[in-house]
Motif scaffolding. Structure first.
Motif, PDB file in Angstrom:
ATOM      1  N   LEU A 105       0.834  -1.205   0.000  1.00 21.35           N
ATOM      2  CA  LEU A 105       0.000   0.000   0.000  1.00 21.35           C
ATOM      3  C   LEU A 105       0.868   1.253   0.000  1.00 21.35           C
ATOM      4  N   LYS A 106       1.913   1.254   0.804  1.00 24.07           N
ATOM      5  CA  LYS A 106       2.808   2.418   0.860  1.00 24.07           C
ATOM      6  C   LYS A 106       3.494   2.633  -0.493  1.00 24.07           C
ATOM      7  N   GLY A 107       4.002   1.537  -1.097  1.00 18.43           N
ATOM      8  CA  GLY A 107       4.670   1.660  -2.388  1.00 18.43           C
ATOM      9  C   GLY A 107       3.734   2.107  -3.495  1.00 18.43           C
ATOM     10  N   LEU A 108       2.498   1.617  -3.470  1.00 15.82           N
ATOM     11  CA  LEU A 108       1.534   2.002  -4.495  1.00 15.82           C
ATOM     12  C   LEU A 108       1.156   3.474  -4.362  1.00 15.82           C
TER      13      LEU A 108
ATOM     14  N   PRO B 140      -9.010  -1.266 -16.640  1.00 21.18           N
ATOM     15  CA  PRO B 140      -8.376  -2.506 -16.175  1.00 21.18           C
ATOM     16  C   PRO B 140      -8.601  -2.747 -14.680  1.00 21.18           C
ATOM     17  N   VAL B 141      -8.704  -4.020 -14.325  1.00 13.44           N
ATOM     18  CA  VAL B 141      -8.772  -4.447 -12.927  1.00 13.44           C
ATOM     19  C   VAL B 141      -7.475  -5.200 -12.625  1.00 13.44           C
ATOM     20  N   HIS B 142      -6.695  -4.659 -11.683  1.00 13.61           N
ATOM     21  CA  HIS B 142      -5.417  -5.256 -11.312  1.00 13.61           C
ATOM     22  C   HIS B 142      -5.514  -5.851  -9.912  1.00 13.61           C
ATOM     23  N   ALA B 143      -4.642  -6.817  -9.623  1.00 15.17           N
ATOM     24  CA  ALA B 143      -4.595  -7.421  -8.287  1.00 15.17           C
ATOM     25  C   ALA B 143      -3.147  -7.622  -7.878  1.00 15.17           C
ATOM     26  N   LEU B 144      -2.825  -7.160  -6.678  1.00 13.86           N
ATOM     27  CA  LEU B 144      -1.524  -7.416  -6.063  1.00 13.86           C
ATOM     28  C   LEU B 144      -1.771  -8.418  -4.941  1.00 13.86           C
ATOM     29  N   VAL B 145      -1.289  -9.631  -5.101  1.00 22.60           N
ATOM     30  CA  VAL B 145      -1.652 -10.754  -4.238  1.00 22.60           C
ATOM     31  C   VAL B 145      -0.576 -10.993  -3.193  1.00 22.60           C
TER      32      VAL B 145
ATOM     33  N   ILE C 137       3.618   1.885 -12.646  1.00 23.41           N
ATOM     34  CA  ILE C 137       2.356   2.412 -13.165  1.00 23.41           C
ATOM     35  C   ILE C 137       2.606   2.992 -14.556  1.00 23.41           C
ATOM     36  N   LEU C 138       1.744   2.678 -15.529  1.00 26.62           N
ATOM     37  CA  LEU C 138       1.865   3.215 -16.879  1.00 26.62           C
ATOM     38  C   LEU C 138       0.546   3.868 -17.280  1.00 26.62           C
ATOM     39  N   PRO C 139       0.482   5.223 -17.287  1.00 29.79           N
ATOM     40  CA  PRO C 139      -0.732   5.900 -17.769  1.00 29.79           C
ATOM     41  C   PRO C 139      -0.800   5.833 -19.297  1.00 29.79           C
ATOM     42  N   VAL C 140      -2.006   5.611 -19.849  1.00 32.82           N
ATOM     43  CA  VAL C 140      -2.196   5.550 -21.296  1.00 32.82           C
ATOM     44  C   VAL C 140      -3.417   6.389 -21.656  1.00 32.82           C
ATOM     45  N   ARG C 141      -3.447   6.849 -22.914  1.00 33.77           N
ATOM     46  CA  ARG C 141      -4.584   7.599 -23.442  1.00 33.77           C
ATOM     47  C   ARG C 141      -5.500   6.650 -24.205  1.00 33.77           C
ATOM     48  N   GLY C 142      -6.789   6.911 -24.118  1.00 30.31           N
ATOM     49  CA  GLY C 142      -7.745   6.090 -24.844  1.00 30.31           C
ATOM     50  C   GLY C 142      -7.986   4.762 -24.163  1.00 30.31           C
ATOM     51  N   ASP C 143      -8.802   3.929 -24.799  1.00 35.07           N
ATOM     52  CA  ASP C 143      -9.140   2.629 -24.234  1.00 35.07           C
ATOM     53  C   ASP C 143      -7.929   1.709 -24.229  1.00 35.07           C
TER      54      ASP C 143
ATOM     55  N   ARG D 142       4.071  -6.371 -17.428  1.00 37.25           N
ATOM     56  CA  ARG D 142       5.061  -5.883 -16.463  1.00 37.25           C
ATOM     57  C   ARG D 142       4.554  -4.707 -15.642  1.00 37.25           C
ATOM     58  N   ARG D 143       3.569  -3.965 -16.160  1.00 39.66           N
ATOM     59  CA  ARG D 143       3.127  -2.736 -15.502  1.00 39.66           C
ATOM     60  C   ARG D 143       1.615  -2.730 -15.322  1.00 39.66           C
ATOM     61  N   LEU D 144       1.182  -1.842 -14.423  1.00 41.73           N
ATOM     62  CA  LEU D 144      -0.240  -1.645 -14.189  1.00 41.73           C
ATOM     63  C   LEU D 144      -0.709  -0.476 -15.051  1.00 41.73           C
ATOM     64  N   LEU D 145      -1.557  -0.763 -16.037  1.00 37.55           N
ATOM     65  CA  LEU D 145      -2.027   0.268 -16.949  1.00 37.55           C
ATOM     66  C   LEU D 145      -3.161   1.066 -16.304  1.00 37.55           C
ATOM     67  N   VAL D 146      -3.097   2.395 -16.497  1.00 37.53           N
ATOM     68  CA  VAL D 146      -4.135   3.295 -16.004  1.00 37.53           C
ATOM     69  C   VAL D 146      -4.619   4.134 -17.180  1.00 37.53           C
ATOM     70  N   ARG D 147      -5.903   4.029 -17.506  1.00 40.35           N
ATOM     71  CA  ARG D 147      -6.473   4.790 -18.623  1.00 40.35           C
ATOM     72  C   ARG D 147      -6.800   6.200 -18.140  1.00 40.35           C
ATOM     73  N   LEU D 148      -6.080   7.202 -18.712  1.00 31.30           N
ATOM     74  CA  LEU D 148      -6.312   8.595 -18.323  1.00 31.30           C
ATOM     75  C   LEU D 148      -7.604   9.103 -18.941  1.00 31.30           C
ATOM     76  N   THR D 149      -8.349   9.849 -18.194  1.00 32.94           N
ATOM     77  CA  THR D 149      -9.632  10.347 -18.661  1.00 32.94           C
ATOM     78  C   THR D 149      -9.482  11.640 -19.453  1.00 32.94           C
ATOM     79  N   ASP D 150     -10.392  11.895 -20.384  1.00 31.58           N
ATOM     80  CA  ASP D 150     -10.462  13.158 -21.130  1.00 31.58           C
ATOM     81  C   ASP D 150     -11.554  14.066 -20.581  1.00 31.58           C
ATOM     82  N   GLU D 151     -12.150  13.715 -19.497  1.00 32.10           N
ATOM     83  CA  GLU D 151     -13.247  14.487 -18.938  1.00 32.10           C
ATOM     84  C   GLU D 151     -12.739  15.819 -18.381  1.00 32.10           C
ATOM     85  N   THR D 152     -13.554  16.876 -18.571  1.00 31.73           N
ATOM     86  CA  THR D 152     -13.234  18.206 -18.044  1.00 31.73           C
ATOM     87  C   THR D 152     -14.437  18.757 -17.306  1.00 31.73           C
ATOM     88  N   VAL D 153     -14.190  19.808 -16.548  1.00 30.12           N
ATOM     89  CA  VAL D 153     -15.258  20.473 -15.831  1.00 30.12           C
ATOM     90  C   VAL D 153     -15.264  21.947 -16.241  1.00 30.12           C
TER      91      VAL D 153
END
Length: 689
Positions: free
Chosen positions: A90-93, A165-170, A633-639, A646-657
């Motif tokens: 948890l601390k490392g994440l 994506p749904v990731h699990a650290l076991v 952690i690897l942020p990516v654009r789009g779906d 090797r990495r946990l993919l995170v889909r960055l959002t295009d949403e704005t306010v």
């Protein structure tokens, strides 16, 4: 930047004016009228001013990408190794996610619900709750830190409500194994002293072996058997229910070096003992006023099979009447006291004296019956102080008091002794708390030497009236007066003879509720309730050993003389051990078959289907060398279309306010006035030529 209109007049008016201007311009062009073009431009400028065109510019701010981190803190995660691994992960994440300004982690720690009797690990419920205020488009990924033992995994990723994506650290190690034991089938009720059977199974999760495991069986805290159970195979076990009421069967399988935890190496089964009709032998030495009180009490209880004999014609009474003319039934002494003595749960001698009816050897048989676990009640009258007293037979070996030969013939109030106020047989008898007691007097008692055991009721001048004692495995009670029938007849208001007689009989037959020294525990929901009965002083603190292995103490408060209680809400479920002095007992808080204890070995398999469907990654935290392996952690654009191994993919959002809107009217102020003046001046100039 966009263009929009905010007309000063309705659109249909502008449209009518525009049509009119266009008709006039068309006619002017057709007739060659000079200045028609300038008039058209001037009309257009006026119409444009009335339409009030505006330039809009929106001020928008990019929204963060939400990444929920669901931390499993259930009981299967409560081993020291997994706690340390979870905390480090948890601390490392958190550190890795904090490097990306547009990623917003939401940390949710999930513990077993304190309101559930059957705890289970429900991480996806916690995930849905954490994202209840987040639009699906803002969810970049979901990360679980868990041992893989999750009980609410949805069938498909679509049920999650987001496309990420749904990731699990076991936690745990790849080669883990654990031994556990379960009771598969068992009766909830059983007839006392009749054979019962249950089926249990030993599981070795994470490995296969045919080597039998040693299972120790205890009944109500006492070891009764040792079994050899092959892991994975059903093992039958036969037993007898030793007593009425609640009985606790405990099964403990021997621990295996290196297993995950020993918490699930024990299992219990609660079985309610039901007595068949109690067999009571009542022998009245002669007819007397109190005989009917005993008979009526015992006959009124449907659970009692009563065999009652009254000695009407002792052997020394010879009047010459031929035997064949007597209507009396011969006393079957041999059948009762030799052949069938062990069939009786209780023997009562009511004003009985040794007058040759029973051979002297038979008293020795009765004494042996008591020593081997039988129950004997002596309801004594004046005969007990005479020369034919049964206290001068071999039965004296089990009697707690010997008569002095005196009989006191004076009115007295039966009173509870100090021990009697604390003893469960006499504690709280109706009318006992006042002085004098609120019940009728008795008028006769038999004097005895200082007795063994506990004197729970006293006669005049503190003389023993009711004495309770143990004789090896059996029990003996002596009621040193034959005046109890006065209470039954309502003399001077009567007294609690039914409660008193019934409690005496049940104590003699070892009912658990009437044990003077006992420790009991029960669970009411998730609250642990401890009860300690004692005729001594304050028993001190009770020690509670939790399923996780930690211990704590609980103070017990006195709720009645000799009765101490304490209760505490539990934040764990499972098998608890309660100890106080030399006493200990077991209690299971929560459902015995709760999913949380079915398996403790960490696994990657449960989350694999949903991780594969959502293109997530499942990674074991243990690096095999005693260290922690945490993916980047690897942020990516789009779906996300391809999973990364090797990495946990995170889909960055295009949403704005939308933060604000800037408006610029094109015909406002001096600019609009200048255009209108220019158009009108040009028209005037053209007309002047």
């Amino acid at each position: 930047m966009t263009l929009q209109f905010a007309p000063f007049v309705p659109w249909f008016v502008l449209l009518a004016l525009a049509v009119l201007a266009l008709i006039l311009a068309t006619a002017g062009f057709a007739r060659g009228v000079r200045g028609t073009a300038i008039r058209l431009l001037a009309s257009t400028a006026v119409l444009a001013a009335l339409a009030n065109p505006q330039l809009l510019k929106e001020d928008r701010e990019a929204l963060s990408t939400v990444v929920p981190v669901i931390v499993d803190r259930s009981q299967s995660q409560e081993t020291p190794e997994r706690i340390a691994m979870t905390d480090a992960a948890l601390k490392g994440l958190k550190d890795r996610l904090s490097r990306f300004a547009r990623i917003e982690p939401r940390i949710v720690e999930v513990r077993d619900p304190t309101t559930s009797d059957a705890p289970s690990t429900r991480l996806f419920e916690a995930l849905a709750s954490a994202l209840s205020d987040v639009p699906p488009a803002r969810v970049g990924a979901a990360v679980f830190i868990t041992d893989g033992q999750i009980h609410d995994i949805p069938a498909t990723g679509q049920a999650l409500g987001f496309n990420a994506p749904v990731h699990a650290l076991v936690t745990g190690k790849a080669d883990e194994f654990d031994r556990r034991i379960e009771v598969l089938r068992a009766p909830r009720f059983g007839i006392v002293n009749e054979e019962q059977e249950l089926t249990l199974r030993v599981f070795d999760d994470g490995r296969q072996t045919d080597v039998p495991a040693t299972v120790t069986v205890r009944m109500n805290g006492e070891e009764i058997a040792t079994l050899n159970a092959v892991p994975g195979a059903e093992t039958p076990f036969g037993f007898k229910v030793p007593r009425g009421g609640n009985n606790v069967l405990e099964f403990t399988v021997a621990a295996t070096p290196g297993e995950v935890t020993e918490v699930n190496n024990r299992a219990i089964h609660l079985i309610e003992g039901i007595r068949e009709n109690l067999r009571v032998l009542l022998v009245s030495g002669e007819p007397h006023a109190g005989e009917r009180a005993w008979r009526n009490l015992l006959k009124s209880d449907a659970a009692v099979d009563l065999v009652h004999f009254t000695i009407l014609r002792p052997p020394e009474k010879q009047d010459g009447t031929p035997i064949n003319e007597l209507s009396l039934i011969a006393f079957p002494t041999r059948e009762l006291f030799i052949e069938k003595i062990n069939d009786f749960d209780l023997i009562i001698f009511d004003r009985y004296q040794h007058r040759g009816v029973l051979p002297i050897l038979y008293y020795d048989y009765i004494a042996e019956y008591v020593k081997k676990g039988g129950a004997l009640l002596i309801a004594a009258g004046p005969e007990h102080a005479g020369e034919d007293s049964i206290a001068i037979t071999p039965l004296a070996a089990v009697l707690p008091a010997a008569p002095t030969g005196d009989v006191h013939q004076a009115a007295f109030y039966p009173r509870l002794s100090e021990q009697g106020k604390r003893h469960p047989v006499t504690r709280g008898l109706d009318g006992s708390t006042s002085e004098p007691p609120q019940w009728g007097r008795w008028f006769r008692s038999v004097d005895v030497d200082p007795p063994r055991g506990e004197t729970v009721m006293t006669a005049a001048d503190g003389r023993p009236l009711l004495v309770l004692d143990r004789a090896e495995e059996g029990r003996v009670a002596m009621l040193l007066s034959d005046q109890g029938w006065l209470w039954a007849r309502g003399f001077e208001g009567g007294g609690p003879h039914v409660s008193l007689y019934r409690r005496i009989a049940h104590w003699l037959m070892k009912e658990p509720e009437l044990e003077e020294e006992s420790l009991k525990a029960r669970a009411s929901g998730r609250t642990l309730e401890i009860t300690r009965q004692t005729i001594g002083g304050d028993p001190g603190l009770a020690t509670i050993r939790y399923p996780s292995g930690r211990t704590e103490t609980l103070a017990l408060g006195e709720t009645a003389p000799g009765l101490y209680r304490g209760e505490k809400p539990m934040d764990e479920t499972g098998l608890f051990t309660i100890a106080n002095g030399e006493f200990s007992t077991l209690v299971h808080v929560g459902a015995v078959d709760a999913p949380e204890f079915k398996a403790m070995v960490s696994t990657l398999d449960t989350l694999k289907p949903i991780a594969n469907e959502t293109r997530g990654r499942i990674a074991r935290l243990d690096d095999g060398k005693g260290g922690l392996r945490l993916p980047d952690i690897l942020p990516v654009r789009g779906d996300v279309r391809i999973a990364d191994d090797r990495r946990l993919l995170v889909r960055l959002t295009d949403e704005t306010v939308l933060k604000g809107v800037n408006t610029l009217p094109l015909f406002a102020g001096f600019a609009g006035l200048a255009v209108l003046l220019l158009a009108m001046s040009a028209t005037w100039w053209r007309e002047g030529r």
